[in-house]
Motif scaffolding. Structure first.
Motif, short mmCIF file in Angstrom:
data_model
loop_
_atom_site.label_atom_id
_atom_site.label_comp_id
_atom_site.label_asym_id
_atom_site.label_seq_id
_atom_site.Cartn_x
_atom_site.Cartn_y
_atom_site.Cartn_z
N GLU A 17 34.69 28.79 41.26
CA GLU A 17 34.74 29.75 43.21
C GLU A 17 35.83 29.95 43.79
OE1 GLU A 17 29.66 29.65 42.34
OE2 GLU A 17 30.92 28.30 44.18
N LYS A 18 36.27 28.49 43.98
CA LYS A 18 37.26 28.51 44.75
C LYS A 18 38.98 29.75 44.37
CE LYS A 18 40.34 25.18 46.70
NZ LYS A 18 40.96 24.07 47.05
N MET A 19 39.35 29.36 42.82
CA MET A 19 39.76 30.61 42.13
C MET A 19 39.33 31.93 42.67
SD MET A 19 40.79 28.45 38.43
CE MET A 19 42.03 29.26 38.37
N GLU A 20 38.56 32.25 42.77
CA GLU A 20 38.18 33.39 42.66
C GLU A 20 38.61 34.02 43.93
OE1 GLU A 20 34.87 35.58 40.16
OE2 GLU A 20 34.03 35.12 41.94
N ARG A 21 37.54 33.04 44.71
CA ARG A 21 38.17 33.38 46.76
C ARG A 21 39.37 33.98 46.51
NH1 ARG A 21 33.93 29.72 47.25
NH2 ARG A 21 36.13 28.02 48.17
N SER A 22 40.35 33.07 45.44
CA SER A 22 41.97 32.92 46.00
C SER A 22 42.25 34.67 45.50
CB SER A 22 43.03 32.04 45.95
OG SER A 22 42.58 31.95 44.12
N GLY A 23 42.04 35.26 44.94
CA GLY A 23 41.57 36.43 43.59
C GLY A 23 42.10 36.47 42.56
N VAL A 24 41.96 35.68 41.84
CA VAL A 24 41.66 35.39 40.37
C VAL A 24 40.15 36.25 39.59
CG1 VAL A 24 41.44 33.73 38.43
CG2 VAL A 24 43.20 33.05 40.62
N GLU A 25 40.12 37.14 38.75
CA GLU A 25 39.55 37.54 38.42
C GLU A 25 38.89 36.50 37.28
OE1 GLU A 25 37.39 40.66 35.66
OE2 GLU A 25 39.37 41.33 35.70
N VAL A 26 37.53 35.93 37.21
CA VAL A 26 37.26 34.65 37.33
C VAL A 26 36.01 35.21 35.87
CG1 VAL A 26 35.78 32.35 35.97
CG2 VAL A 26 37.74 32.82 37.90
N THR A 27 36.44 35.66 34.54
CA THR A 27 35.18 35.60 33.87
C THR A 27 35.09 34.93 32.52
OG1 THR A 27 36.59 37.46 32.25
CG2 THR A 27 35.42 38.07 34.49
N ALA A 28 33.23 34.88 31.69
CA ALA A 28 33.29 34.58 30.38
C ALA A 28 33.19 34.95 29.60
CB ALA A 28 31.61 33.50 30.95
N GLN A 29 33.76 35.06 28.45
CA GLN A 29 34.06 36.04 26.70
C GLN A 29 34.69 35.15 25.94
OE1 GLN A 29 36.96 39.37 27.53
NE2 GLN A 29 36.10 40.34 26.53
N ASP A 30 33.87 34.73 25.17
CA ASP A 30 33.89 33.63 23.77
C ASP A 30 34.93 34.64 22.73
OD1 ASP A 30 31.75 35.63 23.08
OD2 ASP A 30 30.81 33.90 22.07
N LEU A 31 35.16 36.32 22.40
CA LEU A 31 35.33 36.82 22.32
C LEU A 31 35.84 38.07 22.19
CD1 LEU A 31 32.74 37.00 18.80
CD2 LEU A 31 34.90 35.01 19.10
N PRO A 32 36.98 38.89 21.56
CA PRO A 32 37.27 39.85 22.46
C PRO A 32 36.53 40.81 22.32
CG PRO A 32 39.24 38.84 20.70
CD PRO A 32 38.12 38.20 20.87
N THR A 33 35.92 40.99 21.28
CA THR A 33 34.69 42.32 20.83
C THR A 33 33.50 41.71 22.18
OG1 THR A 33 33.99 40.92 19.92
CG2 THR A 33 35.54 42.48 18.74
N ALA A 34 33.08 40.58 23.19
CA ALA A 34 32.08 40.51 23.65
C ALA A 34 32.36 40.98 25.30
CB ALA A 34 31.50 38.91 24.11
N THR A 35 30.82 41.35 25.53
CA THR A 35 31.17 41.89 27.32
C THR A 35 31.64 40.68 28.23
OG1 THR A 35 29.84 43.76 26.72
CG2 THR A 35 29.95 43.06 29.15
N PRO A 36 32.39 40.94 29.33
CA PRO A 36 33.11 39.51 29.71
C PRO A 36 32.08 39.45 30.88
CG PRO A 36 34.31 41.65 29.41
CD PRO A 36 33.56 41.46 29.15
N MET A 37 31.68 39.01 31.17
CA MET A 37 30.55 37.93 32.21
C MET A 37 30.94 37.90 34.02
SD MET A 37 26.56 36.77 29.95
CE MET A 37 26.16 37.36 31.55
N ALA A 38 30.93 38.53 34.35
CA ALA A 38 31.69 37.52 35.70
C ALA A 38 30.82 36.43 35.94
CB ALA A 38 30.67 38.68 36.99
N LEU A 39 31.57 35.79 36.86
CA LEU A 39 31.63 34.21 37.26
C LEU A 39 29.97 34.48 37.88
CD1 LEU A 39 32.34 31.20 37.11
CD2 LEU A 39 33.09 32.45 39.79
N LYS A 40 29.90 35.02 39.21
CA LYS A 40 28.39 35.35 40.22
C LYS A 40 27.08 35.08 39.32
CE LYS A 40 29.04 40.27 40.89
NZ LYS A 40 29.24 41.26 41.17
N ALA A 41 27.68 35.44 38.06
CA ALA A 41 25.94 36.26 36.91
C ALA A 41 26.10 34.15 36.04
CB ALA A 41 26.69 36.78 36.27
N LEU A 42 27.00 33.72 37.18
CA LEU A 42 26.74 32.37 35.67
C LEU A 42 25.82 31.54 37.06
CD1 LEU A 42 30.37 31.65 33.88
CD2 LEU A 42 27.98 32.90 32.76
N VAL A 43 26.23 31.59 37.57
CA VAL A 43 25.24 30.60 38.83
C VAL A 43 24.42 30.40 38.88
CG1 VAL A 43 25.99 30.14 41.22
CG2 VAL A 43 27.90 31.12 40.58
#
Length: 157
Positions: free
Chosen positions: A131-157
């Motif tokens: 979350e700190k990284m994201e506040r500093s401007g880093v886009e953080v997403t979870a995605q296991d495979l390139p073909t999967a839909t990226p999930m935003a960090l806020k969806a993981l909290v």
């Protein structure tokens, strides 16, 4: 083209990184940032075996990665910067490494970690760092495979 992917995957270099991500991105090099692996020539040999000879593997500790980042990001070659821990990526970000997007791949169960996705377990402290990284401007997403839909960090909290 420089660094095309910044990824946290506790398995480090393996088929999913090399084939799943590397081939579609057309990578020429992988920077593996891990203090322990940087000091272990036999572990480096093991990780090199999983990479085709045309892809260079660079092993760096946190300090070397922060120091050499400009060289890698300014390269005409395509690369991936890979680490096994959120802590390492957060430390790099704190050291001034410009990480535009951080991909959370396989981070597996350990004591204190909570399942956020089937392939992603994080402690509350790791979430705080992200979350700190994201506040500093880093886009953080979870995605296991390139073909999967990226999930935003806020969806993981």
């Amino acid at each position: 083209m420089s660094l095309l992917l910044f990824r946290v995957d506790d398995r480090l270099i393996h088929g999913q990184v090399v084939i799943g991500w590397g081939r579609p991105l057309g990578i020429d090099f992988i920077v593996l940032v891990d203090d322990a692996v940087r000091e272990s020539s036999w572990e480096q040999d093991i990780y090199r075996m999983g990479v085709p000879p045309e892809i260079e593997v660079i092993f760096a500790n946190r300090e070397e990665a922060a120091r050499d980042f400009a060289q890698w990001s300014g390269s005409s070659r395509r690369g991936i910067l890979l680490s096994g821990s959120v802590d390492t990526m957060a430390a790099l970000s704190e050291a001034g490494v410009a990480i535009p997007r951080l991909n959370l791949g396989g981070v597996h169960h350990n004591p204190g970690r909570v399942e956020r996705l089937p392939y992603l377990y994080l402690t509350d402290e790791e979430l705080r760092l992200l979350e700190k990284m994201e506040r500093s401007g880093v886009e953080v997403t979870a995605q296991d495979l390139p073909t999967a839909t990226p999930m935003a960090l806020k969806a993981l909290v």
